[in-house]
Design an enzyme around this catalytic site. Structure first.
Site, PDB file in Angstrom:
ATOM      1  N   HIS A   1      14.109  76.179  31.904  1.00  0.00           N
ATOM      2  CA  HIS A   1      13.113  76.396  30.860  1.00  0.00           C
ATOM      3  C   HIS A   1      13.151  77.589  30.397  1.00  0.00           C
ATOM      4  O   HIS A   1      12.168  77.955  29.416  1.00  0.00           O
ATOM      5  CB  HIS A   1      12.284  75.443  30.941  1.00  0.00           C
ATOM      6  CG  HIS A   1      11.350  76.005  32.077  1.00  0.00           C
ATOM      7  ND1 HIS A   1      10.973  75.832  33.492  1.00  0.00           N
ATOM      8  CD2 HIS A   1       9.941  76.949  31.961  1.00  0.00           C
ATOM      9  CE1 HIS A   1       9.870  76.292  34.699  1.00  0.00           C
ATOM     10  NE2 HIS A   1       9.873  77.226  32.999  1.00  0.00           N
TER      11      HIS A   1
ATOM     12  N   ASP B   1      16.781  72.038  36.103  1.00  0.00           N
ATOM     13  CA  ASP B   1      15.793  72.959  35.672  1.00  0.00           C
ATOM     14  C   ASP B   1      16.399  74.012  36.371  1.00  0.00           C
ATOM     15  O   ASP B   1      15.496  75.385  36.773  1.00  0.00           O
ATOM     16  CB  ASP B   1      14.454  72.980  35.638  1.00  0.00           C
ATOM     17  CG  ASP B   1      13.505  73.987  35.152  1.00  0.00           C
ATOM     18  OD1 ASP B   1      14.130  74.810  33.700  1.00  0.00           O
ATOM     19  OD2 ASP B   1      13.002  73.738  35.248  1.00  0.00           O
TER      20      ASP B   1
ATOM     21  N   SER C   1       7.533  81.094  37.314  1.00  0.00           N
ATOM     22  CA  SER C   1       9.086  80.293  37.518  1.00  0.00           C
ATOM     23  C   SER C   1      10.380  80.610  37.260  1.00  0.00           C
ATOM     24  O   SER C   1      10.719  81.606  36.502  1.00  0.00           O
ATOM     25  CB  SER C   1       8.641  79.275  35.430  1.00  0.00           C
ATOM     26  OG  SER C   1       7.935  78.694  35.356  1.00  0.00           O
TER      27      SER C   1
END
Length: 485
Positions: free
Chosen positions: A117, A147, A220
């Site tokens: 993402h 992911d 992230s």
């Protein structure tokens, strides 16, 4: 005669004794706790250089001018102030947005792992190393289910992380994250493992590691380290009502991530295995009904026609307890194990059937990511007049030939017309009872009278496990006597 000086000396002496007691050495247990606090300095110095910043540029298009009709009363206003060109036709213009994330180097020749993402829809990805060097990265491939994304930069002799084993992680163990929260490069935060094998609503193929490490936007894709300096996860998600850290962070286990990375590196995409079964959670009541001592395993409630499991001989009602000797503790374990197996591989499924274990050799097929999920279908109209509820609070009737044909049932099947009162179990009007589980063996539900008679013999407080058809799907549910008795 009492001397004030002597009294003062006595008072001071008592005070000094009190201070001495306060300053006495801490108990050994307390001292042990203080000395056991971790020191992260060495870990940061060794692993920090292998963590990178991932800066992403994304291009988007939007209307250049307001999309207003000439008949709109505000049209002339916008035209006069140059917001609409003469002759109309607003058109579109391209603009850029920037976002940031983290990543880590997994090989000295420039392969970098981050979250999918983070680089989604990127037009350019820039990698910034801890020594301030910058590189434009190529996205080798991404896997949205886990992911995970693999990037490549043109560099050599880079520092790289060591890969750890998430299975050896223990709840309560110290872990640390290094990343770029809110654009602050090489920020380290620490916490403990809060839980393992977390299931999240949007993804059932990843057994997330839950931590209370402070994770914020920009973290992230960054690594989660154990105290040995090994990467055990990729920081991917947080639970937040504000957009910032609230003490609930989730990381993709590194073994799951590296399985995806290996495939992305070899062929640019990730393939997953499937065996063609529908499963459900095995409850304690259902385990008892099937004659299994512990509620471990995945209960098969449907087998795909001509699928790998059907060809191997698996049936509805089987309980898969092992895959190649690896224990299936619950229904979530099975898809995670099977999807990690390469299509075309052969595996041995250990199955509990009719009170005994059996082994089945299954050839794993490839999962189609875009396969449509069949929609449930109702079992046809119910008879006009409803009967009386049985002890379980169920109003049952026999299926008509037309209903049986629609449901593709050769025989048997009992329709649940209505549910009266509180029924403790997963059953609703329109369901079809296919079988009653007796001593671990499914017995066909031939008609309503047979099922009602069986339920009528149950003792107060007893339970019964049924195989139920709902639309296109079948499953097992355990019912307990409710207030319909």
């Amino acid at each position: 005669m009492f001397s004030p000086s002597k009294a003062l000396a006595a008072t001071l002496g008592a005070a000094l004794v009190s201070l001495a007691s306060l300053c006495a050495p801490l108990p050994a247990v307390a001292q042990g706790r203080v000395s056991s606090l971790p020191d992260f300095t060495d870990l940061y110095e060794r692993q920090g250089p292998a963590v990178v910043s991932v800066d992403v540029t994304q291009k988007a298009r939007r209307q250049r001018f307001p999309d207003i009709s000439e008949d709109d009363p505000f049209y002339e206003f916008f035209r006069r102030f140059g917001q609409i060109p003469r002759g109309g036709g607003g058109g579109q213009r391209e603009f850029e947005t920037q976002s940031t994330g983290s990543g880590f180097i997994v090989s000295g020749d420039g392969y970098i792992v981050t979250n999918a993402h983070v680089v989604d829809d990127a037009s350019e990805v820039t990698i910034r190393l801890s020594d301030k060097r910058e590189f434009v990265a190529k996205v080798i491939g991404s896997d949205k289910r886990t992911d995970v994304s693999l990037l490549k930069i043109d560099a050599k002799d880079l520092p790289r992380v060591a890969i750890g084993d998430p299975d050896k992680l223990k709840v309560g163990e110290w872990v640390v994250a290094i990343g770029k929260p809110f654009g602050l490069e090489n920020t380290m935060t620490a916490g403990i493992v809060s839980a393992k094998g977390r299931d999240l609503p949007q993804e059932n193929l990843v057994p997330f590691i839950q931590t209370d490490v402070a994770i914020n936007p920009g973290n992230s894709g960054g690594p989660l380290f154990n105290m040995r300096g090994e990467v055990v996860g990729i920081n991917s998600l947080i639970y937040s009502r504000t957009g910032g850290y609230m003490g609930l962070a989730f990381a993709v286990p590194i073994d799951v991530a590296m399985n995806a990375v290996t495939q992305l590196k070899e062929k640019g995409r990730v393939t997953r295995g499937r065996i063609g079964v529908q499963i459900q959670e095995l409850t304690k009541e259902a385990a008892d009904a099937f004659g299994l001592k512990q509620a471990n395993g995945a209960l098969v409630n449907g087998v795909e026609k001509d699928g790998p499991a059907a060809k191997a001989g698996l049936e509805s009602g089987d309980i898969i307890v092992k895959v190649d000797g690896r224990e299936v503790r619950n229904s979530n374990d099975l898809p995670r194990i099977i999807t990690a197996i390469r299509p075309g591989s052969k595996v041995t499924l250990t199955v509990w059937r009719k009170g005994a274990s059996k082994d089945f050799a299954v050839t794993v097929a490839e999962m189609k990511e875009d396969a449509a999920t069949p929609q449930p279908r109702r079992g046809g109209p119910a008879p006009k007049e409803k009967g009386k509820p049985n002890r379980m609070g169920l109003v049952l009737s026999d299926l008509t030939d037309e209903q049986r044909k629609e449901l593709d049932l050769k025989s048997g099947g009992v329709l649940v017309e209505d549910v009266v009162g509180v029924v403790r179990g997963n059953v609703q009007p329109g369901d079809v009872i296919l079988a009653i589980i007796q001593r671990g063996t499914p017995v066909e539900a031939k008609n309503a009278a047979q099922v009602n008679e069986y339920l009528g013999k149950l003792e107060k407080g007893a339970s019964v496990t049924l195989q139920v058809r709902r639309g296109e799907n079948s499953f097992y549910t355990t019912l307990k006597l409710g207030n319909g008795e």
